[in-house]
Design a protein around this motif. Sequence first.
Motif, mmCIF file in Angstrom:
data_model
loop_
_atom_site.group_PDB
_atom_site.id
_atom_site.type_symbol
_atom_site.label_atom_id
_atom_site.label_comp_id
_atom_site.label_asym_id
_atom_site.label_seq_id
_atom_site.Cartn_x
_atom_site.Cartn_y
_atom_site.Cartn_z
ATOM 1 N N LEU A 107 0.595 -4.163 -12.108
ATOM 2 C CA LEU A 107 0.540 -2.708 -12.142
ATOM 3 C C LEU A 107 -0.393 -2.182 -11.062
ATOM 4 O O LEU A 107 -0.061 -1.228 -10.344
ATOM 5 N N PHE A 108 -1.551 -2.806 -10.903
ATOM 6 C CA PHE A 108 -2.500 -2.409 -9.863
ATOM 7 C C PHE A 108 -1.859 -2.566 -8.475
ATOM 8 O O PHE A 108 -1.975 -1.689 -7.620
ATOM 9 N N GLY A 109 -1.156 -3.672 -8.261
ATOM 10 C CA GLY A 109 -0.480 -3.890 -6.977
ATOM 11 C C GLY A 109 0.590 -2.845 -6.694
ATOM 12 O O GLY A 109 0.712 -2.366 -5.561
ATOM 13 N N LEU A 110 1.356 -2.483 -7.716
ATOM 14 C CA LEU A 110 2.387 -1.452 -7.532
ATOM 15 C C LEU A 110 1.766 -0.102 -7.197
ATOM 16 O O LEU A 110 2.255 0.619 -6.316
ATOM 17 N N TYR A 111 0.685 0.241 -7.892
ATOM 18 C CA TYR A 111 0.011 1.503 -7.589
ATOM 19 C C TYR A 111 -0.560 1.498 -6.168
ATOM 20 O O TYR A 111 -0.488 2.502 -5.462
ATOM 21 N N CYS A 112 -1.129 0.378 -5.762
ATOM 22 C CA CYS A 112 -1.658 0.281 -4.392
ATOM 23 C C CYS A 112 -0.545 0.445 -3.364
ATOM 24 O O CYS A 112 -0.710 1.152 -2.364
ATOM 25 N N ARG A 113 0.560 -0.214 -3.611
ATOM 26 C CA ARG A 113 1.699 -0.102 -2.685
ATOM 27 C C ARG A 113 2.159 1.353 -2.572
ATOM 28 O O ARG A 113 2.403 1.862 -1.484
ATOM 29 N N GLN A 114 2.267 2.040 -3.710
ATOM 30 C CA GLN A 114 2.678 3.446 -3.688
ATOM 31 C C GLN A 114 1.668 4.308 -2.943
ATOM 32 O O GLN A 114 2.046 5.227 -2.214
ATOM 33 N N LEU A 115 0.388 4.017 -3.110
ATOM 34 C CA LEU A 115 -0.632 4.766 -2.375
ATOM 35 C C LEU A 115 -0.432 4.606 -0.878
ATOM 36 O O LEU A 115 -0.468 5.589 -0.128
ATOM 37 N N PHE A 116 -0.189 3.387 -0.424
ATOM 38 C CA PHE A 116 -0.008 3.168 1.002
ATOM 39 C C PHE A 116 1.283 3.796 1.522
ATOM 40 O O PHE A 116 1.337 4.259 2.660
ATOM 41 N N VAL A 117 2.317 3.837 0.705
ATOM 42 C CA VAL A 117 3.555 4.520 1.103
ATOM 43 C C VAL A 117 3.279 6.002 1.329
ATOM 44 O O VAL A 117 3.720 6.593 2.318
ATOM 45 N N VAL A 118 2.515 6.604 0.421
ATOM 46 C CA VAL A 118 2.176 8.026 0.570
ATOM 47 C C VAL A 118 1.269 8.240 1.776
ATOM 48 O O VAL A 118 1.479 9.180 2.552
#
Length: 174
Positions: A7-18
């Motif tokens: 979950l932490f990895g998915l949130y980090c990935r989404q942050l970098f996409v934004v």
Amino acid sequence: GLALLVLFGLYCRQLFVVLHAVDTLVLPAARDLCTEYTLMLDDSALAVVWQAFQKALRVNFDKEIKAKISPQSCIGEDAPLRRMTLDKMLELAVKYQGVLIVFAATLGGLLILPTLFRASQAWQGAQIQPTEDEKRTQDLREELMSLRKELHGCGARAADVLRELEAIEARVEV
């Protein structure tokens, strides 16, 4: 443990996409189309898996994507719609350090600290009080077990009644 890390990895990935979208002024949807376009032309393992996934879903937008995307915008080092690479993520991490600190503090406060707190209580042998949801779940489990026992008893009684009916039918036929 593992679910929290995923979950932490998915949130980090989404942050970098934004962050990448803010940094380049290009929406992630445009990059997704470009990624789809490059996967159509590529023969890498990822492309093969993606194409198999599309076939399984019976989805094929190849013609539409080829009509919308120009190759020079997707292919090449300086292509404006190119996927975010690890190098770009590191560049964004340096450029937006403040955002990453706030993100990490917020995510840590909301996801990680409560989990660590409950885990530390369990490790110390403290009696952890169940939450309301956990209490309701336990009550429902107990009720379900009670109903199963009752149903099992009814099933045995139904078999006895069926045998009695068969015995009566046998006497009537004679």
